[in-house]
Structures are given as structure tokens and as C-alpha cells.
Design an enzyme around this catalytic site. Structure first.
Site, mmCIF file in Angstrom:
data_model
loop_
_atom_site.group_PDB
_atom_site.id
_atom_site.type_symbol
_atom_site.label_atom_id
_atom_site.label_comp_id
_atom_site.label_asym_id
_atom_site.label_seq_id
_atom_site.Cartn_x
_atom_site.Cartn_y
_atom_site.Cartn_z
ATOM 1 N N CYS A 1 -30.177 -11.140 -22.513
ATOM 2 C CA CYS A 1 -29.697 -9.918 -21.853
ATOM 3 C C CYS A 1 -29.613 -10.049 -20.333
ATOM 4 O O CYS A 1 -28.622 -9.661 -19.721
ATOM 5 C CB CYS A 1 -30.582 -8.740 -22.223
ATOM 6 N N HIS B 1 -31.857 -3.036 -17.378
ATOM 7 C CA HIS B 1 -32.389 -4.106 -16.526
ATOM 8 C C HIS B 1 -31.704 -4.027 -15.158
ATOM 9 O O HIS B 1 -30.487 -3.865 -15.079
ATOM 10 C CB HIS B 1 -32.056 -5.483 -17.110
#
Lengths: 349, 349
Positions: A132, A252
Site C-alpha cells: 500500500c 496513509h
């Protein structure tokens, strides 16, 4: 074989956080599916889930379950992928694997469609979906690399707990509440459920994601370093990473420093270049306090980029702030994008 | 004039988060005080606080309050320092100022005793205490600079809300609770109480500390850049900073990349060098998951350093993780250290 309505798809790990997002993405994109199979461990087999308004009974993920499957989306941990992806391939399926099991295998393409979609064509049955934190960074940097060349990347991450699974999210929430109530907490999951020691994540910043390697870097840091070079086809690209887990549920963030081969004409030109990149939404207007925020990224497929500024000492040095939903573009959405491009290339039959 | 028991000390901003820490530090270090004056705004004047077991009535901070004061520790905002520090100096006091009012004034020494304590001797009445995020970084880097030379610093910060005051801490706590309870939140304080827009800090990472400058950097980032050069007496040192606020109550963390003039003999030698630095505690044993954590730093004067590793591409490049209590070494403790060294140099009379 795909019938005229679409293809047969299996989702392995359907009940997990990413599995659920994969189903939602297949629905939202109206991916042409003839039949869907939801596969999981024996424990969840027999349970029911809903897909496009219809009830689907979960089956156990065993080799035979992949008969007549053209596309298998794996997201049930590296062990399951190692064991079952070859079985799916043997039965004629194209596997898109969202674990780290095959990412660095030289025979497996590692694909972020905005960067290297052509690599899909080289597949030998398995295509890997990157980590990711890597995906959002390479999407943000690709327009820069293409136009100006890219030399060096130094990234410090600010990663959400949902990347460590639903147990980690629950641990963060319970700890947050307990600490506000003045209670003692006993960490059991984070930073790494399979590691020896566990630390408080609520109201803290933990500089460990995944286990440590011999060289002092964590496996997560080495993934960012190695995967970026592989996706960008540039072994000489210098990449360094420090990966940090935060008390953020989803989204994130990354503080990224880059050095390009040639400088942009101006910071405004650099912003324009990034704004025009595939899959990117520019949020960059400091005078109006506009910059990407993790909580604003949740549920969206875009990679958000802002705080773009030139280094004060290095003419070809730039700083960026890159944010994306780690479960969407960081996992499920990218996997489904790979499948869509494979379909467009005529590779799903 | 100091009597034989000690000197007369004034603490300006005694009721604030840093003011309280200054009093605790003066007590803990048994700083030789003859008389202490606690000064504040008119609003708090008349209230009482306890110092060394005795009740002290808070007085209003007016110019005359500095008569017969030898040492004045200011921590009540830049405006108060601008107005009253010259009044204290005029009356013979040495001012240690913990605001940004005088830090970049070429006639005011900016001091972190572990790095440039000799600068104290050049004072003309005022000595400035640097920004919290600068202090812990220069303490960590000074042994490296002294032994190997320092060329370049790129820092990404993970800063606690207590650096923005008690209102910010309360906002984070209330937001955390409200979000867990599924309530809407209306941010009012962070990221910058005096700025136009406010954003959720709970379960988020906000890349803005202090207001934006024309060049796209925040004032906090420019403080780290300019103060580091001034403290280390090196205008050619390349410094870049990205400053980010986190939902952490106390304890700033920093991901720091450096390039030295010469490489260390080995990573082990680099760790040893840093471990021997003044004011530093090394916490660096990846195989046992030992690294600095914000929550472990609270209340301690040390700068904690760990995750030291060599860059994989640059021989003279290193990565570090630096943590310290932003209210202690980042503010109160450093101010009292400056006062101690001034006393030792015979500058307080």
C-alpha cells in the site's frame, strides 16, 4: 471460459478488510462478472455475504474451487497465496495477488496501472499488487519521473492501523478509550502481531511496521525500497524509507523528498505536472491551508498530493506530502484496476 | 545582587504548560534561588502557586516587577517577550527567552548547552531558547557533526499537541472521545489557533505547524532550518524540514536523514558515537524491538535516539529516529540549563 455476460471471478479472503473492499470495488466499477465465488478459510465457509444484491455462500478455499475461474483475486495472507495461487493458475485462472508472496519474484509482474500497466502482458499466471505505501508513492512520482527523470527518493511514512488488519483497528480504539479513562493498557497486536513485543499505539508514533531485517531496516521499509525500483524499472533509483505506524484508522500519509534529473521550470510547473498525472488529485494551496489529510482520503481511490515545494539548497530537490486510502488505492482498487486492464488486453478468457 | 543564598529569579508565564515545567525543573535541580517571583498576565495575578513547599502569590508582569531580579525566564508568548524582556534587561536581569521573539536576532545567542554553550558568554542581556523540534535534533546530531562533519539534514517530524498548548491537548482528547462515540466534531484550535481554518487532529496527521510563509514552508519548518544553522554556526549546512502534527499528547518524534562529511567506520561506530553524546540516551536494538517511543519520553530530560542505519545508496548517509519530551528538553529544561551555565560562567550577579 467467459460467457457473453462476463467472466467467472473468485475472491480469496472475501471476509477480510481488503476482501470486503474488493467486492465493493467490483460492484462500483460494474466489473463484467458471470459468476462470483467467495473463498475463505474453513472457519468462514458456509457463511453468507451479499454481492450485487444477491446472497453468496462462502466456500472453503481449496484447489478444486478454482475450476472454471478466469480471475482469482487473492488477499488472504502470503501463506494462502503461496499454497493456492499456483493451483488457480494450473486451472487456467489469472491471479492478482495482494500479498507480498510473489512481489519480488522476477517472473511475476508487480503492477500499478498508472505506472507500468504494460507489464501486465508479461504475466505467467500471477500478477502481484504492491504494498500500500509503495502504490501511493509511485503514483505521485510517476509524472515527475516521466518528464524530469528521478534520481533519489527519501520517504518517511505516517501509516494507518487498518493496514495491520481489523484487530489492530480495534486495539487502537480500545486503547484510546482506556487511556482517556485513565486505565492501564496491555498492547497485544501492534506494531506486529507476530513479533515478540507489543507497544501502545494510541497517542503514540511507533517506528516499526513488519519485522526487522538484518540490515536494521524493517521488511516494510525494504518493500518500499525494492518494489519502487521494480515498478519503475530502475535498479539505479536511490530509495530510502522510514516507516512509522500512527493512531490513524485509515489513510496513509507520506513525507517524500525527491531529487530529479533536471529541475522543473518552477514550483508552479511541478504542481501542474503532478496535477496532470493519472490517478492524482492535487490539493496544494498553502495560503488557504489546502493540503491532503488522511481523514479526507477515506473511501476515495485518488492519490492526494500537496505541500509541493522546492528544496532550499538543492535545485533539483522537491518535497511532497502524499496521502491515500490504504485499503482502496493501496489494495482493493489497484487489484481490480489490474484485472480491468488485463481484461482490456484480452488476457482473461 | 545575589545574596549568599542565591539569586532572585522571575518566571514570566508561570501558569502555562512550560512555566509549570520551569518551576518543576528549578525545584528538581535545586537551582540556587534567593527569591522567586511568579509573573503573569493581569488575569492570573493574585492567584497562588506552590514552589518548594511555599505559597507564592502571582504578580502582574509589569516593568517594575523586574527590579532586583537577576534572572528572568520568559515563556508567555512572543508579544510579552518583545515588550518586557528589554525592561528586565534594563533593570539588570539576564533574560532566558523561550519564545521565537529573539531567536534569529544576530545579537542574541540561541543556545542548546550540549551544542554551543560558549555562545552564552556573548549575551547582551537576552539568551534565546530554540524551538522544541530544533533542540532535540541538534542534540542528537552534535556528536556526529563534531566527529564526522555534517553536510545535509532532511527531517520529517511527528509532533505532539502539547507543543500547541493546553487548549490543543484538550481539543485532541475531546475529539478522540467524540469520534469513538460516533459524534460529529468541530475543530476550533488546531492546527494553528490563530489561523483561518481548523482541522481534525484525532486519528489524523496534519502537515501544518504554525502559519505558512511565502515560500510554501511553514514558520515551524523555517525555524528548524534557520535555528539549526545558527546553533551549529554553519550557514552552509543544508537543512530541510517537513513538520507534522499528530494525535500524541507529549513527546516529539523525528525521522532524520543526514549526510556527513566522512562516513563512520561502521554503523556500530555511529551508534557508539551518538551514545556518547551529551544529553543522549541510545535506544537502538532492532533485534529486540528496542527503539525510542514518544510515550516513553514523557517527563524525562534526555534525547532518545534509535533506528540508526546507513543509507543503502549513500556511503555517508544515515537515518535516525529522535524522540524527546517537547515540554522538558524541548523547552523548560533547556532554559534552566542555560541559566545554570550562565551562573557557572559568573554571568548572574
Amino acid at each position: 471460459m467467459a460467457n457473453e455476460q462476463g467472466i467467472n471471478v473468485a475472491v480469496v479472503g472475501a471476509t477480510g478488510a481488503v476482501g470486503e473492499q474488493i467486492l465493493a470495488t467490483l460492484e462500483a466499477k460494474d466489473f463484467p462478472i458471470s459468476k462470483i465465488k467467495l473463498l475463505s478459510s474453513k472457519r468462514s465457509a458456509g457463511k453468507e455475504m451479499t454481492f450485487k444484491g444477491e446472497t453468496v455462500t462462502i466456500e472453503e478455499a481449496v484447489p478444486e474451487a478454482f475450476e472454471n475461474v478466469q480471475l482469482a483475486l487473492f488477499s488472504a495472507g502470503g501463506g494462502v497465496s503461496k499454497q493456492l495461487a499456483p493451483e488457480a493458475v494450473k486451472r487456467g485462472a489469472l491471479v492478482v495477488d495482494n500479498t507480498s508472496a510473489y512481489r519480488m519474484d522476477p517472473e511475476v509482474p508487480l503492477v500499478v496501472p498508472e505506472v507500468n500497466e504494460e507489464d501486465i502482458k508479461k504475466h505467467q499466471g500471477i500478477i502481484a499488487n504492491p504494498n500500500c505505501s509503495t502504490i501511493q508513492m509511485v503514483v505521485a512520482l510517476e509524472p515527475v519521473r516521466k518528464k524530469l527523470g528521478l534520481n533519489k527518493v527519501i520517504v518517511s511514512t505516517y501509516q494507518a492501523v487498518s493496514g495491520a488488519g481489523l484487530d489492530a483497528v480495534e486495539e487502537m480504539q480500545q486503547q484510546s478509550r482506556d487511556i482517556l479513562d485513565g486505565k492501564e493498557v496491555t498492547p497485544k497486536v501492534l506494531p506486529v502481531s507476530g513479533d515478540e513485543r507489543h507497544f501502545q499505539i494510541a497517542y503514540n508514533a511507533v517506528p516499526q511496521i513488519d519485522k526487522f531485517e538484518e540490515n536494521g531496516y524493517t521488511f516494510e521499509e525494504m518493500k518500499m525500497i525494492n518494489e519502487t525500483k521494480k515498478i519503475m524499472h530502475d535498479e539505479r533509483l536511490q530509495v530510502a524509507a522510514t516507516c512509522v505506524r500512527l493512531p490513524v484508522e485509515t489513510g496513509h500519509s507520506e513525507s517524500v523528498y525527491i531529487e530529479t534529473d533536471q529541475p522543473a521550470e518552477s514550483v508552479a510547473a511541478m504542481k501542474q505536472l503532478i496535477a496532470e498525472g493519472d490517478g492524482i488529485t492535487l490539493q496544494d494551496d498553502p495560503s488557504n491551508q489546502v493540503y491532503p489529510l488522511a481523514v479526507d482520503s477515506v473511501g476515495l481511490p485518488d492519490v492526494f498530493v500537496g505541500r509541493i515545494r522546492q528544496d532550499l539548497d538543492t535545485e533539483n530537490g522537491y518535497h511532497l506530502w502524499v496521502v491515500s486510502d490504504n485499503l482502496v488505492k493501496g489494495a482493493a482498487y489497484n487489484s481490480v484496476q489490474i484485472a480491468e486492464r488485463a481484461l482490456a488486453y484480452g488476457l482473461l478468457k
